[in-house]
Enzyme design. Sequence first.
Site, PDB file in Angstrom:
ATOM      1  N   VAL A 143     -11.689   2.182  -2.902  1.00 49.37           N
ATOM      2  CA  VAL A 143     -11.551   1.667  -4.448  1.00 49.37           C
ATOM      3  C   VAL A 143     -12.584   0.722  -4.572  1.00 49.37           C
ATOM      4  CG1 VAL A 143      -9.870   0.690  -6.137  1.00 49.37           C
ATOM      5  CG2 VAL A 143      -8.914   2.338  -4.253  1.00 49.37           C
TER       6      VAL A 143
ATOM      7  N   HIS B 168      -6.757  -6.241   2.966  1.00 46.93           N
ATOM      8  CA  HIS B 168      -5.764  -5.582   3.568  1.00 46.93           C
ATOM      9  C   HIS B 168      -4.868  -6.643   4.526  1.00 46.93           C
ATOM     10  CE1 HIS B 168      -6.935  -1.330   2.662  1.00 46.93           C
ATOM     11  NE2 HIS B 168      -8.020  -2.000   2.888  1.00 46.93           N
TER      12      HIS B 168
ATOM     13  N   ASP C  45       0.906  -1.272   0.032  1.00 45.57           N
ATOM     14  CA  ASP C  45       0.101   0.094   0.083  1.00 45.57           C
ATOM     15  C   ASP C  45       0.801   1.276   0.123  1.00 45.57           C
ATOM     16  OD1 ASP C  45      -1.891   2.114   0.922  1.00 45.57           O
ATOM     17  OD2 ASP C  45      -3.110   0.617   1.260  1.00 45.57           O
TER      18      ASP C  45
ATOM     19  N   HIS D 273     -10.768  -5.810  -2.113  1.00 45.51           N
ATOM     20  CA  HIS D 273      -9.120  -6.130  -1.959  1.00 45.51           C
ATOM     21  C   HIS D 273      -9.392  -6.194  -0.159  1.00 45.51           C
ATOM     22  CE1 HIS D 273     -10.167  -1.584  -1.348  1.00 45.51           C
ATOM     23  NE2 HIS D 273      -9.513  -1.587  -0.454  1.00 45.51           N
TER      24      HIS D 273
END
Length: 115
Positions: free
Chosen positions: A97, A103, A31, A101
């Site tokens: 976004v 993390h 990230d 996803h």
Amino acid sequence: MHDKTLFEKLIAREIPSDIVYEDELAFCFRDIQPQAPVHLLLIPKTPIPRIAATTEDDKELLGHLMSRIPIIARQEGFEESGFRVVINNGPDGGETVPHMHIHLLAGRPLQWPPG
């Protein structure tokens, strides 16, 4: 045809990223605004807007993503010390976004509740 998300552009190498893992279904990178010493994003190469948009047809892909987590944790050296797995969904969940996803956060003791 839709506009590509930021993550689709990363997968296509249109935007550079620090890639830590990739296979035919998954893409993992560091990230650029880390919230911990180690902050990785693991994404499916197939664009799914968010976890709540997944269907029964996505279960094999979701299982694949989850099975990559220990591989990446071992590779990056945080398997033993511990880590957190987070999936944000929607504005109140912190999603920024519209491409699902995961993390992976590690490298320091993480507090609870997360925020």
